[in-house]
Design an enzyme around this catalytic site. Structure first.
Site, PDB file in Angstrom:
ATOM      1  N   TYR A  61      59.949  -0.064  59.369  1.00  8.46           N
ATOM      2  CA  TYR A  61      60.243  -0.237  57.939  1.00  8.46           C
ATOM      3  C   TYR A  61      59.869  -1.634  57.439  1.00  8.46           C
ATOM      4  O   TYR A  61      59.563  -1.803  56.257  1.00  8.46           O
ATOM      5  CB  TYR A  61      61.704   0.128  57.631  1.00  8.46           C
ATOM      6  CG  TYR A  61      61.844   1.630  57.554  1.00  8.46           C
ATOM      7  CD1 TYR A  61      61.373   2.321  56.450  1.00  8.46           C
ATOM      8  CD2 TYR A  61      62.332   2.361  58.638  1.00  8.46           C
ATOM      9  CE1 TYR A  61      61.423   3.709  56.392  1.00  8.46           C
ATOM     10  CE2 TYR A  61      62.388   3.745  58.589  1.00  8.46           C
ATOM     11  CZ  TYR A  61      61.933   4.412  57.465  1.00  8.46           C
ATOM     12  OH  TYR A  61      61.964   5.788  57.408  1.00  8.46           O
ATOM     13  N   ARG A  64      56.360  -1.218  56.535  1.00  5.74           N
ATOM     14  CA  ARG A  64      56.233  -0.466  55.276  1.00  5.74           C
ATOM     15  C   ARG A  64      56.640  -1.333  54.080  1.00  5.74           C
ATOM     16  O   ARG A  64      56.044  -1.247  53.015  1.00  5.74           O
ATOM     17  CB  ARG A  64      57.078   0.806  55.317  1.00  5.74           C
ATOM     18  CG  ARG A  64      56.582   1.776  56.380  1.00  5.74           C
ATOM     19  CD  ARG A  64      57.251   3.121  56.277  1.00  5.74           C
ATOM     20  NE  ARG A  64      56.726   3.894  55.167  1.00  5.74           N
ATOM     21  CZ  ARG A  64      57.327   4.961  54.649  1.00  5.74           C
ATOM     22  NH1 ARG A  64      58.480   5.376  55.123  1.00  5.74           N
ATOM     23  NH2 ARG A  64      56.791   5.616  53.648  1.00  5.74           N
ATOM     24  N   VAL A  98      59.273   6.558  48.634  1.00  6.01           N
ATOM     25  CA  VAL A  98      60.297   5.508  48.713  1.00  6.01           C
ATOM     26  C   VAL A  98      59.707   4.135  48.369  1.00  6.01           C
ATOM     27  O   VAL A  98      60.381   3.127  48.475  1.00  6.01           O
ATOM     28  CB  VAL A  98      60.942   5.477  50.122  1.00  6.01           C
ATOM     29  CG1 VAL A  98      61.682   6.775  50.404  1.00  6.01           C
ATOM     30  CG2 VAL A  98      59.914   5.197  51.219  1.00  6.01           C
ATOM     31  N   HIS A 114      64.432  10.651  48.209  1.00  7.12           N
ATOM     32  CA  HIS A 114      64.409  10.266  49.634  1.00  7.12           C
ATOM     33  C   HIS A 114      64.798   8.801  49.842  1.00  7.12           C
ATOM     34  O   HIS A 114      64.532   8.237  50.907  1.00  7.12           O
ATOM     35  CB  HIS A 114      63.030  10.539  50.240  1.00  7.12           C
ATOM     36  CG  HIS A 114      62.777  11.999  50.467  1.00  7.12           C
ATOM     37  ND1 HIS A 114      61.598  12.492  50.979  1.00  7.12           N
ATOM     38  CD2 HIS A 114      63.561  13.089  50.260  1.00  7.12           C
ATOM     39  CE1 HIS A 114      61.669  13.816  51.062  1.00  7.12           C
ATOM     40  NE2 HIS A 114      62.844  14.199  50.625  1.00  7.12           N
ATOM     41  N   CYS A 122      74.665   0.047  55.149  1.00 12.10           N
ATOM     42  CA  CYS A 122      75.246  -0.155  56.468  1.00 12.10           C
ATOM     43  C   CYS A 122      75.345   1.192  57.176  1.00 12.10           C
ATOM     44  O   CYS A 122      75.744   2.190  56.579  1.00 12.10           O
ATOM     45  CB  CYS A 122      76.622  -0.794  56.346  1.00 12.10           C
ATOM     46  SG  CYS A 122      77.348  -1.114  57.978  1.00 12.10           S
ATOM     47  N   CYS A 144      75.624  -6.283  59.182  1.00  8.21           N
ATOM     48  CA  CYS A 144      76.356  -6.107  57.932  1.00  8.21           C
ATOM     49  C   CYS A 144      77.337  -7.269  57.734  1.00  8.21           C
ATOM     50  O   CYS A 144      78.125  -7.575  58.635  1.00  8.21           O
ATOM     51  CB  CYS A 144      77.112  -4.782  57.991  1.00  8.21           C
ATOM     52  SG  CYS A 144      78.206  -4.485  56.605  1.00  8.21           S
ATOM     53  N   THR A 189      52.037  16.501  47.065  1.00  7.83           N
ATOM     54  CA  THR A 189      53.049  16.811  48.085  1.00  7.83           C
ATOM     55  C   THR A 189      52.644  18.049  48.880  1.00  7.83           C
ATOM     56  O   THR A 189      52.112  19.008  48.326  1.00  7.83           O
ATOM     57  CB  THR A 189      54.465  16.961  47.473  1.00  7.83           C
ATOM     58  OG1 THR A 189      55.359  17.421  48.476  1.00  7.83           O
ATOM     59  CG2 THR A 189      54.498  17.893  46.282  1.00  7.83           C
ATOM     60  N   ASN A 214      47.119  18.857  43.549  1.00  7.22           N
ATOM     61  CA  ASN A 214      47.085  18.391  44.941  1.00  7.22           C
ATOM     62  C   ASN A 214      45.651  18.338  45.448  1.00  7.22           C
ATOM     63  O   ASN A 214      44.796  19.114  45.023  1.00  7.22           O
ATOM     64  CB  ASN A 214      47.907  19.337  45.838  1.00  7.22           C
ATOM     65  CG  ASN A 214      48.697  18.589  46.887  1.00  7.22           C
ATOM     66  OD1 ASN A 214      49.404  17.637  46.569  1.00  7.22           O
ATOM     67  ND2 ASN A 214      48.579  18.992  48.143  1.00  7.22           N
ATOM     68  N   GLU A 216      44.668  18.886  48.636  1.00  6.66           N
ATOM     69  CA  GLU A 216      44.436  20.090  49.455  1.00  6.66           C
ATOM     70  C   GLU A 216      45.428  21.146  48.997  1.00  6.66           C
ATOM     71  O   GLU A 216      46.394  20.827  48.320  1.00  6.66           O
ATOM     72  CB  GLU A 216      44.736  19.811  50.935  1.00  6.66           C
ATOM     73  CG  GLU A 216      43.911  18.720  51.550  1.00  6.66           C
ATOM     74  CD  GLU A 216      44.638  18.068  52.717  1.00  6.66           C
ATOM     75  OE1 GLU A 216      44.095  18.114  53.812  1.00  6.66           O
ATOM     76  OE2 GLU A 216      45.744  17.538  52.525  1.00  6.66           O
TER      77      GLU A 216
END
Ligand code: APR
Length: 243
Positions: A61, A64, A98, A114, A122, A144, A189, A214, A216
Site C-alpha cells: 500500500y 500504491r 481507492v 472499496h 486501526c 495506533c 470494471t 468497457n 473488453e
C-alpha cells in the site's frame, strides 16, 4: 456512437472500476495478472494476508500511495464531473477505485465503496478512520496512537463487507420514487467483484436503463442493455447529450 441522454427527468447512477483510472497510469488489478512482486494480490489485500505479514501489506500500500499521488485525473473523470454539475442531486457516483481520483477531479457525490487509499484505520480498536498519506516501505507497521495496536489501510479487502451506510446510500438512490427515469452506467470494471457486479440487476429490477462502457467485454456484459466498447477516457467525454 449511441448517445446517453441526460435531461431534467434523468437520475444517473455511475459505477466505476480500475479501467477508469488506467489512462491515468494506475495499473488495474487484472492487468497485474493478480500478482504483486510475485505475491498473489489476495496475500496483500485480505485480512488473512495482513494477519500473516502486515509489513508486506504496508509495503504494497505504500507503493500504491506513492503511485497514486503522482497521477492525474483523465478526461473520463472530467466527463463525470460535468454530468454531475448538470444533474445535481440526480447524480451519484459509486467507485471501486481507492485512488481518490474522482474526488480530485471534482466529483462530489461519491461513494468510495472499496475505501480510500489515503485513509488509515486501526485493526485493533474502533477509532474513526483518518486521512493519511504516510508511507512505510521498509517493513515497518505503523502503530495506533489510541490503543497501541496495528494500523491498516482503510480499504475493503477481499472477504470483507462493504460499509452498510454506503450500500444504503446506493439502495436509496436506486429505489428513489420521484418520477425520474433511472439510468445506470458502469465503466472500466470487469463485472467480476460483488456486490458491484450485481448493481446492473438491481437497477433493471427497479425498471432502470443500463449502460456499460468497457475496453473488453465484462463478466456481466449481457446483463446490460447498451454496451459501448472502448477506452473510458475517449468514450465518456462524447457519450452523453446534456439537455
Ligand atoms: N477504459 C475502459 N475500460 C478499461 C480501460 C479503459 N481505459 N482499461 C481497462 N479497462 C477494463 C478492463 O477491460 C477490465 O474489464 O476495466 C476492467 C478492469 O477490471 P479490474 O482490474 O478487475 O477492475 P475492477 O473491476 O475495478 O476490480 C474490482 O476487484 O481487485 C478488486 O477491490 C479490487 O476494486 C477492485 C475490484
Amino acid at each position: 456512437m449511441e448517445q446517453l441522454v441526460l435531461d431534467s427527468r434523468t437520475r444517473l447512477l455511475v459505477l466505476t472500476g480500475a479501467g477508469v483510472s488506467a489512462e491515468s497510469g494506475v495499473p488495474t488489478f487484472r492487468g497485474m495478472n493478480g500478482l504483486w512482486e510475485n505475491h498473489p494480490v489476495e496475500a496483500v489485500a485480505s485480512p488473512q494476508g495482513f494477519q500473516a505479514d502486515p509489513a508486506l501489506v504496508w509495503r504494497f500500500y505504500s507503493q500504491r500511495r506513492t503511485g497514486a499521488a503522482d497521477v492525474k485525473p483523465n478526461p473520463g473523470h472530467d466527463a463525470l464531473v460535468r454530468w454531475e454539475a448538470h444533474l445535481g442531486d440526480r447524480f451519484l457516483l459509486t467507485t471501486q477505485n481507492v485512488d481518490g481520483l474522482h474526488t480530485r477531479a471534482g466529483s462530489q457525490r461519491v461513494v468510495d465503496m472499496h475505501g480510500n487509499l489515503f485513509r488509515t484505520k486501526c485493526a485493533d480498536c474502533r477509532r474513526e478512520p483518518f486521512d493519511d498519506t504516510s508511507v512505510h516501505p521498509s517493513g515497518t507497521v505503523p502503530k495506533c496512537d489510541s490503543c497501541g495496536g496495528r494500523l491498516r489501510p482503510d480499504i475493503v479487502w477481499f472477504g470483507e463487507m462493504l460499509a452498510s451506510a454506503d450500500l444504503e446510500r446506493i439502495g436509496e438512490f436506486v429505489s428513489r420514487k420521484d418520477g425520474t427515469r433511472l439510468v445506470f452506467l458502469a465503466a472500466g470494471t470487469s463485472g467480476a467483484v460483488w456486490p458491484a457486479a450485481g448493481l446492473v440487476d438491481e437497477v433493471r429490477t427497479a425498471g432502470g436503463e443500463t449502460w456499460l462502457v468497457n475496453y473488453e467485454s465484462a463478466a456481466n456484459t449481457e446483463r446490460f442493455q447498451h454496451f459501448v466498447q472502448g477506452l473510458s477516457g475517449q468514450v465518456l467525454p462524447t457519450l452523453a447529450k446534456l439537455v
